[in-house]
Scaffold this active site. Sequence first.
Site, PDB file in Angstrom:
ATOM      1  CB  CYS A  89      -0.963  -0.034   1.183  1.00 19.10           C
ATOM      2  SG  CYS A  89      -0.203  -0.231   2.804  1.00 19.10           S
ATOM      3  CB  ALA A  90       0.611   4.702   1.053  1.00 17.37           C
TER       4      ALA A  90
END
Length: 360
Positions: A89-90
């Site tokens: 994800c981030a």
Amino acid sequence: MAMNQIPGHNIYIGGIFCLKNKAALARADITHVLSVLRLNPVEETFASYQHLSIAVDDVDDENLLEHFPAAVRFIQAGLDGGGGVLVHCAMGKSRSAAVCIAYLLHQQPGALTPQSALEGLRQSRPLCEPNDGFMKQLALYHEMGCPDDVTDNPVYQRWLYHRDVEESVACGRAPEMRSVRFEDELPVQPKENNTGRSVEIKCRKCRRTLATSSFIINHEPNQPNHAKVQSGTECAHVFLHPLKWMRPSLFPSAAENGSDPDADSTYDEYSADAPLSGRLTCPNSGCGANVGKFAWQGMQCSCGGWVVPALGLAKARVDIASQINRATRGPAGPAALGIRLPPGMRPPATEDPNSGRGNL
């Protein structure tokens, strides 16, 4: 930050910047990349990999649950092909961790819980911490048995219904009728409990049956030290899932327009002035007695527990009959696992008829 391998699996978890470390991806033999964030992917970045993107935000009310089956299938396909899988994800903290936990639960639903799976992830990546909303969704996924499809599961559908209610109440209005799950209209009816004991609730005035055990919602009393509630206070209401006979009370405008409360709902009606709270009346046209009340925003029971949304039958206005079904009663009797009735509806303990007591 570097990507980290999940212990015992050829699965790696990381943030978006680990995609730039091509050497590390090659050493890990990454063949599949699962992106769990909203991004505009650059084709060159994923040109060498099988890629699946799940566009979600890292917020509590994001529906990540609906994506778990597809994510699990993608990860398994990568492993079955002999390669490695990167889930990112981030930051490699919340969304990617939640998806990895879902995979681990799917592999070992009887051995792991969401929390124990998270602890396993933290062995290699201590910063993993799915948000509270994702952890609740993982608990629901685990409760369902980690199915290959969640959309038709009653647990998932009820969760969606509650989300719709919460969103509507937050806007100061009742939910749309098409979003309400009238449980007795569903293709698959809830099963009766397996304790060998069933409950039937009838209007005290006209004896019309209003509900059975399948539709009762259990709730827990508040803590004994609650300032406004005495310990041991009996519940004054029996709380239910929405039933089709309630429709005229919940959506009076639709009833005035000629909707038949006993007909199958098409869920295409919407009443802009549907009340947030009000009375529940007996569906018998010749009776119409007030049998309880509802509050979409929730209601505190006399025992101190909160029920949201609340659709409650007042015990003073209904008759509650408990019957034993000897055909289904097992050796554990009423103590067997099943629906846990609210305080005041639990039958007294009975002696074993084979004990010989009382025969003198």
